[in-house]
Design a protein around this motif. Structure first.
Motif, PDB file in Angstrom:
ATOM      1  N   THR A  18      19.370  15.034   6.358  1.00  0.00           N
ATOM      2  CA  THR A  18      19.351  14.029   7.430  1.00  0.00           C
ATOM      3  C   THR A  18      17.943  13.545   7.702  1.00  0.00           C
ATOM      4  N   LEU A  19      16.984  14.448   7.607  1.00  0.00           N
ATOM      5  CA  LEU A  19      15.592  14.111   7.903  1.00  0.00           C
ATOM      6  C   LEU A  19      14.835  13.608   6.679  1.00  0.00           C
ATOM      7  N   GLY A  20      15.531  13.480   5.554  1.00  0.00           N
ATOM      8  CA  GLY A  20      14.905  12.900   4.366  1.00  0.00           C
ATOM      9  C   GLY A  20      14.197  13.884   3.463  1.00  0.00           C
TER      10      GLY A  20
ATOM     11  N   THR B 136      15.292  11.027  17.667  1.00  0.00           N
ATOM     12  CA  THR B 136      15.482  12.389  18.168  1.00  0.00           C
ATOM     13  C   THR B 136      14.467  13.313  17.519  1.00  0.00           C
ATOM     14  N   LEU B 137      13.818  14.116  18.329  1.00  0.00           N
ATOM     15  CA  LEU B 137      12.938  15.166  17.826  1.00  0.00           C
ATOM     16  C   LEU B 137      13.729  16.465  17.800  1.00  0.00           C
ATOM     17  N   TYR B 138      13.860  17.070  16.624  1.00  0.00           N
ATOM     18  CA  TYR B 138      14.520  18.359  16.497  1.00  0.00           C
ATOM     19  C   TYR B 138      13.496  19.481  16.649  1.00  0.00           C
ATOM     20  N   CYS B 139      13.889  20.521  17.357  1.00  0.00           N
ATOM     21  CA  CYS B 139      13.081  21.744  17.404  1.00  0.00           C
ATOM     22  C   CYS B 139      14.023  22.929  17.227  1.00  0.00           C
ATOM     23  N   GLU B 140      13.466  24.129  17.092  1.00  0.00           N
ATOM     24  CA  GLU B 140      14.293  25.267  16.684  1.00  0.00           C
ATOM     25  C   GLU B 140      14.688  26.211  17.810  1.00  0.00           C
ATOM     26  N   ARG B 141      14.058  26.064  18.961  1.00  0.00           N
ATOM     27  CA  ARG B 141      14.373  26.985  20.061  1.00  0.00           C
ATOM     28  C   ARG B 141      14.457  26.222  21.373  1.00  0.00           C
ATOM     29  N   GLU B 142      15.235  26.782  22.294  1.00  0.00           N
ATOM     30  CA  GLU B 142      15.351  26.179  23.626  1.00  0.00           C
ATOM     31  C   GLU B 142      14.003  26.188  24.338  1.00  0.00           C
TER      32      GLU B 142
ATOM     33  N   ILE C  76       0.803  -1.216   0.000  1.00  0.00           N
ATOM     34  CA  ILE C  76       0.000   0.000   0.000  1.00  0.00           C
ATOM     35  C   ILE C  76       0.839   1.272   0.000  1.00  0.00           C
ATOM     36  N   THR C  77       2.159   1.168   0.181  1.00  0.00           N
ATOM     37  CA  THR C  77       3.022   2.353   0.134  1.00  0.00           C
ATOM     38  C   THR C  77       4.447   1.937  -0.159  1.00  0.00           C
ATOM     39  N   ASP C  78       5.234   2.896  -0.669  1.00  0.00           N
ATOM     40  CA  ASP C  78       6.640   2.622  -0.941  1.00  0.00           C
ATOM     41  C   ASP C  78       7.549   3.147   0.157  1.00  0.00           C
ATOM     42  N   GLN C  79       6.971   3.654   1.240  1.00  0.00           N
ATOM     43  CA  GLN C  79       7.789   4.257   2.291  1.00  0.00           C
ATOM     44  C   GLN C  79       8.558   3.196   3.084  1.00  0.00           C
ATOM     45  N   PRO C  80       9.861   3.394   3.314  1.00  0.00           N
ATOM     46  CA  PRO C  80      10.611   2.482   4.188  1.00  0.00           C
ATOM     47  C   PRO C  80      10.050   2.525   5.612  1.00  0.00           C
ATOM     48  N   GLU C  81      10.210   1.426   6.341  1.00  0.00           N
ATOM     49  CA  GLU C  81       9.657   1.347   7.695  1.00  0.00           C
ATOM     50  C   GLU C  81      10.151   2.480   8.589  1.00  0.00           C
ATOM     51  N   GLN C  82      11.437   2.826   8.482  1.00  0.00           N
ATOM     52  CA  GLN C  82      11.966   3.871   9.355  1.00  0.00           C
ATOM     53  C   GLN C  82      11.326   5.221   9.064  1.00  0.00           C
ATOM     54  N   ALA C  83      11.046   5.486   7.792  1.00  0.00           N
ATOM     55  CA  ALA C  83      10.388   6.745   7.434  1.00  0.00           C
ATOM     56  C   ALA C  83       8.967   6.775   7.989  1.00  0.00           C
ATOM     57  N   VAL C  84       8.268   5.640   7.926  1.00  0.00           N
ATOM     58  CA  VAL C  84       6.915   5.567   8.482  1.00  0.00           C
ATOM     59  C   VAL C  84       6.941   5.813   9.984  1.00  0.00           C
ATOM     60  N   VAL C  85       7.889   5.216  10.667  1.00  0.00           N
ATOM     61  CA  VAL C  85       8.002   5.382  12.121  1.00  0.00           C
ATOM     62  C   VAL C  85       8.260   6.841  12.479  1.00  0.00           C
ATOM     63  N   ALA C  86       9.177   7.487  11.762  1.00  0.00           N
ATOM     64  CA  ALA C  86       9.480   8.897  12.028  1.00  0.00           C
ATOM     65  C   ALA C  86       8.235   9.759  11.850  1.00  0.00           C
ATOM     66  N   GLU C  87       7.450   9.480  10.807  1.00  0.00           N
ATOM     67  CA  GLU C  87       6.242  10.255  10.548  1.00  0.00           C
ATOM     68  C   GLU C  87       5.191  10.027  11.630  1.00  0.00           C
ATOM     69  N   LEU C  88       5.067   8.810  12.119  1.00  0.00           N
ATOM     70  CA  LEU C  88       4.089   8.534  13.176  1.00  0.00           C
ATOM     71  C   LEU C  88       4.447   9.264  14.469  1.00  0.00           C
ATOM     72  N   ILE C  89       5.731   9.353  14.761  1.00  0.00           N
ATOM     73  CA  ILE C  89       6.164  10.111  15.944  1.00  0.00           C
ATOM     74  C   ILE C  89       5.843  11.594  15.748  1.00  0.00           C
ATOM     75  N   ARG C  90       6.131  12.097  14.556  1.00  0.00           N
ATOM     76  CA  ARG C  90       5.853  13.517  14.288  1.00  0.00           C
ATOM     77  C   ARG C  90       4.356  13.801  14.331  1.00  0.00           C
ATOM     78  N   GLU C  91       3.553  12.854  13.876  1.00  0.00           N
ATOM     79  CA  GLU C  91       2.106  13.038  13.911  1.00  0.00           C
ATOM     80  C   GLU C  91       1.613  13.266  15.332  1.00  0.00           C
ATOM     81  N   LYS C  92       2.131  12.477  16.282  1.00  0.00           N
ATOM     82  CA  LYS C  92       1.682  12.631  17.672  1.00  0.00           C
ATOM     83  C   LYS C  92       2.161  13.963  18.259  1.00  0.00           C
ATOM     84  N   ALA C  93       3.359  14.383  17.848  1.00  0.00           N
ATOM     85  CA  ALA C  93       3.844  15.694  18.297  1.00  0.00           C
ATOM     86  C   ALA C  93       2.939  16.801  17.756  1.00  0.00           C
ATOM     87  N   LEU C  94       2.515  16.672  16.492  1.00  0.00           N
ATOM     88  CA  LEU C  94       1.606  17.659  15.899  1.00  0.00           C
ATOM     89  C   LEU C  94       0.293  17.732  16.679  1.00  0.00           C
TER      90      LEU C  94
END
Length: 296
Positions: free
Chosen positions: A292-294, A232-238, A182-200
């Protein structure tokens, strides 16, 4: 199989009109992350719908907007590139917020590509009849061959008709992908997106656009139904880092606990997830971090 039809359909639209929700609903599984915040989708994502007699390869794209940084430039270019060499274009607009000048520009650019265009007037489940009619009438000047129909990615309204329409534009062709893919995304890319989704979903309004996720380690334990994942979650400010971590680490733990069940469902394994937070000032304008983040 004789007379098998297959092809590619690009999904275009402004941010937050429901493109990813619509694609997920048509495929019947979660391929793209979704959130109420604009610019959730950052990459061109492929979703594959295979049915007896046909296969539609959807290209879900970032919302087309006026970019403010290099990440934004990349997102808009991803959307524009996805519309090249496809068999049809699905333009998605939001019936609730209304059809504006940017929607019209996206539609006109799609129509200029000389491939079949379908306009999905989406979120019809949350708008009034008056709002829906107004959104539909915004395309009253469209040529006869342009199909316009109300849809809802959440309730499924109009999706069967939409798939039927798109199938009709497919040429005869091969199975581009296996039936169970159902998708061509590598597993690691899917995992990173799922983590970002919850942060959103969980973070304050000004933080999510500056969040990026890097998978540091992804290892299956020998002879165990368990995958160890470090990210690792990157953000832009302390100040954003403090928000992402939360009091006594509560927010970071919540992000992890929400992401874990989705990751386990995708991987088919139990998951031990560790998350860290780092500050990378103005990372959305730094090509080294974007790579680095794809985002390249």
């Amino acid at each position: 199989m004789k007379n098998f039809r297959s092809g590619f359909v690009a999904i275009l639209g402004r941010p937050n009109v429901g493109k990813s929700t619509l694609m997920n609903a048509m495929i019947g599984d979660k391929v793209a992350i979704v959130s109420p915040k604009p610019q959730t989708t950052r990459n061109r994502l492929m979703g594959v719908l295979t049915k007896p007699g046909f296969q539609i390869v959807f290209l879900d794209t970032p919302g087309i907007h006026r970019p403010k940084n290099k990440l934004g430039n990349y997102m808009v270019k991803s959307a524009e590139d996805a519309a090249k060499d496809v068999d049809a274009i699905l333009v998605v607009v939001d019936a609730k917020s209304g059809v504006g000048p940017n929607d019209r520009i996206i539609y006109q650019n799609a129509a200029a590509r000389r491939v079949p265009v379908v306009v999905a007037v989406n979120k019809s489940d949350v708008c009034s009849e008056e709002e829906l009619l107004k959104a539909l009438s915004a395309f009253s000047d469209a040529p006869e061959q342009v199909e316009i129909l109300p849809t809802s990615g959440k309730t499924g309204k109009g999706l069967e008709e939409l798939v039927d329409l798109l199938e009709g534009y497919l040429p005869e062709g091969p199975h581009y992908f296996p039936e169970d893919m159902i998708t061509d995304q590598p597993e690691q890319a899917v995992v990173a997106e799922l983590i970002r989704e919850k942060a959103l979903m969980l973070l304050e309004e000004e933080v999510p656009h500056g969040i990026g996720v890097e998978i540091l380690s992804f290892k299956k334990r020998e002879n165990q139904d368990l995958v160890d994942i470090q990210a690792t979650l990157y953000c832009e400010r302390e100040s954003h880092k403090r928000i992402v971590i939360g009091k006594n680490g509560a927010m970071l733990k919540k992000i992890g606990s929400m992401a874990r069940p989705d990751i386990e469902r995708v991987l088919g394994n139990r998951v031990y997830l560790e998350l860290w937070v780092k500050v990378k000032e103005d990372w959305r304008n730094k090509m080294s971090v974007l790579r680095t983040l794809g985002y390249e």
